[in-house]
Design an enzyme around this catalytic site. Sequence first.
Site, short mmCIF file in Angstrom:
data_model
loop_
_atom_site.label_atom_id
_atom_site.label_comp_id
_atom_site.label_asym_id
_atom_site.label_seq_id
_atom_site.Cartn_x
_atom_site.Cartn_y
_atom_site.Cartn_z
N PHE A 126 -10.42 -6.50 -7.92
CA PHE A 126 -10.96 -4.89 -7.76
C PHE A 126 -10.04 -3.94 -8.37
O PHE A 126 -11.07 -3.51 -9.51
CB PHE A 126 -10.89 -4.88 -6.26
CG PHE A 126 -11.38 -3.25 -5.83
CD1 PHE A 126 -12.33 -2.83 -6.14
CD2 PHE A 126 -10.41 -2.40 -5.28
CE1 PHE A 126 -13.12 -1.70 -6.11
CE2 PHE A 126 -10.85 -1.11 -4.87
CZ PHE A 126 -12.33 -0.59 -5.54
N LYS B 187 3.43 -17.60 9.65
CA LYS B 187 3.81 -18.15 10.80
C LYS B 187 3.44 -19.57 10.96
O LYS B 187 4.41 -20.56 11.29
CB LYS B 187 2.68 -17.45 11.94
CG LYS B 187 3.27 -17.80 13.52
CD LYS B 187 2.28 -17.23 14.52
CE LYS B 187 2.14 -18.00 15.56
NZ LYS B 187 1.14 -17.48 16.47
N THR C 32 -8.53 -4.48 3.87
CA THR C 32 -7.63 -5.21 3.13
C THR C 32 -6.03 -4.94 3.65
O THR C 32 -5.36 -5.77 3.58
CB THR C 32 -7.63 -4.58 1.50
OG1 THR C 32 -9.04 -4.90 1.23
CG2 THR C 32 -6.60 -5.25 0.87
N ASN D 280 -3.88 -12.04 7.92
CA ASN D 280 -3.90 -13.34 7.25
C ASN D 280 -2.64 -13.63 6.87
O ASN D 280 -2.27 -14.99 6.78
CB ASN D 280 -4.91 -13.22 6.15
CG ASN D 280 -6.68 -13.12 7.07
OD1 ASN D 280 -6.62 -13.62 7.93
ND2 ASN D 280 -7.48 -12.52 6.33
N TYR E 256 -6.03 4.62 3.53
CA TYR E 256 -4.85 3.97 2.75
C TYR E 256 -3.52 4.05 3.77
O TYR E 256 -2.74 3.18 4.27
CB TYR E 256 -4.69 4.65 1.56
CG TYR E 256 -3.43 3.94 0.80
CD1 TYR E 256 -3.67 2.79 0.12
CD2 TYR E 256 -2.49 4.77 0.55
CE1 TYR E 256 -2.71 2.14 -0.66
CE2 TYR E 256 -1.18 4.07 -0.36
CZ TYR E 256 -1.35 2.91 -0.85
OH TYR E 256 -0.31 2.17 -1.72
N ASP F 44 -10.17 -12.94 -1.76
CA ASP F 44 -10.21 -11.75 -1.10
C ASP F 44 -9.45 -11.98 0.19
O ASP F 44 -9.54 -12.71 1.03
CB ASP F 44 -11.70 -11.58 -0.74
CG ASP F 44 -11.54 -9.96 -0.03
OD1 ASP F 44 -10.89 -9.49 0.86
OD2 ASP F 44 -12.74 -9.27 -0.43
P1 NAD Z 1 -2.92 -2.15 -8.31
O1 NAD Z 1 -4.30 -1.57 -7.75
O2 NAD Z 1 -2.80 -2.39 -9.67
O3 NAD Z 1 -2.94 -3.64 -7.71
C1 NAD Z 1 -3.42 -4.06 -6.37
C2 NAD Z 1 -3.94 -5.52 -6.52
O4 NAD Z 1 -4.68 -5.80 -5.38
C3 NAD Z 1 -5.10 -5.41 -7.61
O5 NAD Z 1 -5.03 -6.61 -8.52
C4 NAD Z 1 -6.35 -5.72 -6.82
O6 NAD Z 1 -7.60 -6.43 -7.68
C5 NAD Z 1 -5.72 -6.35 -5.44
N1 NAD Z 1 -6.70 -6.24 -4.47
C6 NAD Z 1 -7.15 -5.32 -3.97
N2 NAD Z 1 -8.03 -5.77 -2.89
C7 NAD Z 1 -7.72 -6.98 -2.46
C8 NAD Z 1 -8.22 -7.74 -1.66
N3 NAD Z 1 -9.16 -7.42 -0.67
N4 NAD Z 1 -8.03 -9.36 -1.97
C9 NAD Z 1 -7.30 -9.68 -2.77
N5 NAD Z 1 -6.96 -8.77 -3.83
C10 NAD Z 1 -7.03 -7.61 -3.63
O7 NAD Z 1 -1.81 -1.19 -7.53
P2 NAD Z 1 -0.14 -1.27 -7.59
O8 NAD Z 1 0.45 -0.21 -8.23
O9 NAD Z 1 -0.23 -2.56 -8.17
O10 NAD Z 1 0.14 -1.82 -5.98
C11 NAD Z 1 0.55 -3.10 -5.49
C12 NAD Z 1 0.90 -2.71 -4.04
O11 NAD Z 1 1.97 -1.96 -3.96
C13 NAD Z 1 -0.32 -2.26 -3.20
O12 NAD Z 1 -0.18 -2.72 -1.86
C14 NAD Z 1 0.13 -0.82 -3.22
O13 NAD Z 1 -0.24 -0.15 -1.90
C15 NAD Z 1 1.57 -0.83 -2.96
N6 NAD Z 1 2.43 0.49 -3.66
C16 NAD Z 1 2.24 0.78 -4.87
C17 NAD Z 1 2.89 1.89 -5.21
C18 NAD Z 1 2.77 2.35 -6.78
O14 NAD Z 1 3.27 3.46 -7.09
N7 NAD Z 1 2.52 1.77 -7.67
C19 NAD Z 1 3.08 2.89 -4.28
C20 NAD Z 1 3.30 2.28 -3.06
C21 NAD Z 1 3.02 1.24 -2.55
#
Ligand code: NAD
Length: 313
Positions: free
Chosen positions: A36, A105, A92, A99, A145, A58
Amino acid sequence: MKKRILVTGGAGFLGSHLCGRLVAQGHDVLCLDNYFTGRKRNVEHLMDYKNFELMRHDITFPVFVEVDQIYNLACPASPVHYQYNAVKTIKTSVMGAINVLGLAKRVKARVLQASTSEIYGDPYVHPQKEDYWGNVNPIGRRSCYDEGKRVAETLFFDYHRMNGVDIRVIRIFNTYGPRMHENDGRVVSNFIVQALKGEDITIYGDGSQTRSFCYVDDLIEGMVRMMNTDGFVGPVNLGNPAEFSIRQLAEEVLSLVGGSSKLVFGDLPSDDPRQRQPDITLARERLGWGPTVELTEGLRKTIEYFKSESATD
Ligand code: NAD
Ligand code: UDP
């Protein structure tokens, strides 16, 4: 010891850095992503390694694999992307958590949740400590979120209490670095791309709101330490306590990139937190972790990345 490790969201910004590090350590890494906001290109350099595997899936649907550790990163992180389909974002976070916890578990894996500073909302306590419960609007634009991530934390702790699942929860504060998507919409990538193109730098509001920016390598180090620390489930804040206003960030990016971009001021999005700074005392004490890369150095590396990207486009 070599482990079988599942990284959900592994083709995203943070996930790709994490996969790279785990592959380099010799683990068998299974990267799961629905692309995504992530891209195959982020993990292209890992494809030739025998201990790296990529799976389109997904995480709102169950996954059946034999693994020892799970890093659950799947979830869009940029407001632009997580608001694009708010219901999907909640699914998600919530169904994804159910999941991965169900999987953990069944196969007795340790599972780490990438939670967020957003669970503190627009905080009344500053800097934020892990025992602060937060100030979150349940019905606003950011709620899909924030509340999704809050429920995910609840699920992690309930599976831990009820089923003895071996959990780890980290709360990540704004992290930046190479492989952020050019159109990601987050502030660091926006400002760098705008400055490099000589476009106006878009500050939302008057730019007095603050954030604390952590360079990606520091964050990944903290994440891996947390996963491999026994006897401590968290939640633990991971971030760089150096706090900057968004205006200061814009000025810093502009001075590093040079060029003639102007700062322009637009509307502040609703529920945009006014200030954010992690208290990382717990991470220092329990993980022996703290950030090492200062903002200027991290921005330089990120600017180099975006320059090389635009050269190859
Ligand atoms: P990102 O958007 O680059 O990465 C998220 C990844 O999850 C993407 O590769 C996307 O394709 C995948 N994804 C989304 N929905 C999905 C689904 N239903 N099934 C499978 N894959 C799915 O963002 P990021 O910055 O790399 O963030 C990674 C994680 O860290 C996230 O959970 C985010 O909430 C958390 N986070 C990041 C930050 C930051 O500052 N970068 C801060 C707080 C939390
Ligand atoms: N922001 C901005 N201009 C942009 C993108 C973001 O001024 O082009 C602001 C945004 O309103 C917020 C801060 O920068 O106050 C951080 O935004 P981001 O989306 O990166 O992360 P989050 O708000 O989730 O911390």
